[in-house]
Write a protein that holds these residues in place. Structure first.
Motif, short mmCIF file in Angstrom:
data_model
loop_
_atom_site.label_atom_id
_atom_site.label_comp_id
_atom_site.label_asym_id
_atom_site.label_seq_id
_atom_site.Cartn_x
_atom_site.Cartn_y
_atom_site.Cartn_z
N ARG A 12 46.12 29.41 -9.83
CA ARG A 12 45.18 29.79 -8.77
C ARG A 12 45.09 31.30 -8.59
O ARG A 12 44.33 31.77 -7.75
CB ARG A 12 45.59 29.16 -7.45
N SER A 13 45.83 32.06 -9.39
CA SER A 13 45.82 33.52 -9.27
C SER A 13 44.53 34.09 -9.83
O SER A 13 44.22 33.91 -11.01
CB SER A 13 47.01 34.11 -10.03
N ARG A 14 43.79 34.78 -9.00
CA ARG A 14 42.55 35.41 -9.44
C ARG A 14 42.87 36.74 -10.09
O ARG A 14 43.39 37.64 -9.44
CB ARG A 14 41.61 35.61 -8.26
N ALA A 74 41.78 30.22 -12.41
CA ALA A 74 41.19 31.38 -11.75
C ALA A 74 41.22 32.64 -12.61
O ALA A 74 40.32 33.47 -12.52
CB ALA A 74 41.88 31.63 -10.41
N ALA A 75 42.22 32.81 -13.44
CA ALA A 75 42.31 33.99 -14.31
C ALA A 75 41.41 33.82 -15.53
O ALA A 75 41.27 32.71 -16.06
CB ALA A 75 43.76 34.20 -14.76
#
Length: 90
Positions: A12-14, A74-75
């Motif tokens: 979930r890390s953008r 997300a990445a």
């Protein structure tokens, strides 16, 4: 260039690039696989582990594997970085 260190669900890390550091043989031992790797690989339907095996990535020192995520997480990209032996890491 900005760097951010975070904990939590890596999938979930953008970010433009998600870096997952791995020690020797963490890919092959399911008990040792980092949660960040497991979460991202699940969302990419096993593509990270499959690509790593095909490319011979084992987490050895200075090994890298870069791949696009095709908006499955997300990445935009993931890079696996080999750290080598855990006992020799300083």
């Amino acid at each position: 260039m900005n760097f951010t260190f975070a904990s939590g669900d890596a999938s979930r890390s953008r970010a433009d690039l998600l870096i997952i550091p791995l020690f020797d043989n963490e890919l092959t031992d399911k008990k040792k696989q980092p949660k960040s790797l497991v979460a991202c690989d699940k969302k990419l339907r096993g593509l990270i582990l499959k690509s790593a095996a095909q490319e011979g990535f084992k987490g050895k020192v200075d090994q890298t594997l870069l791949m696009h995520t095709h908006a499955k997480i997300a990445a935009g990209r993931i890079v696996l970085i080999g750290l080598g032996s855990r006992t020799r890491f300083t």
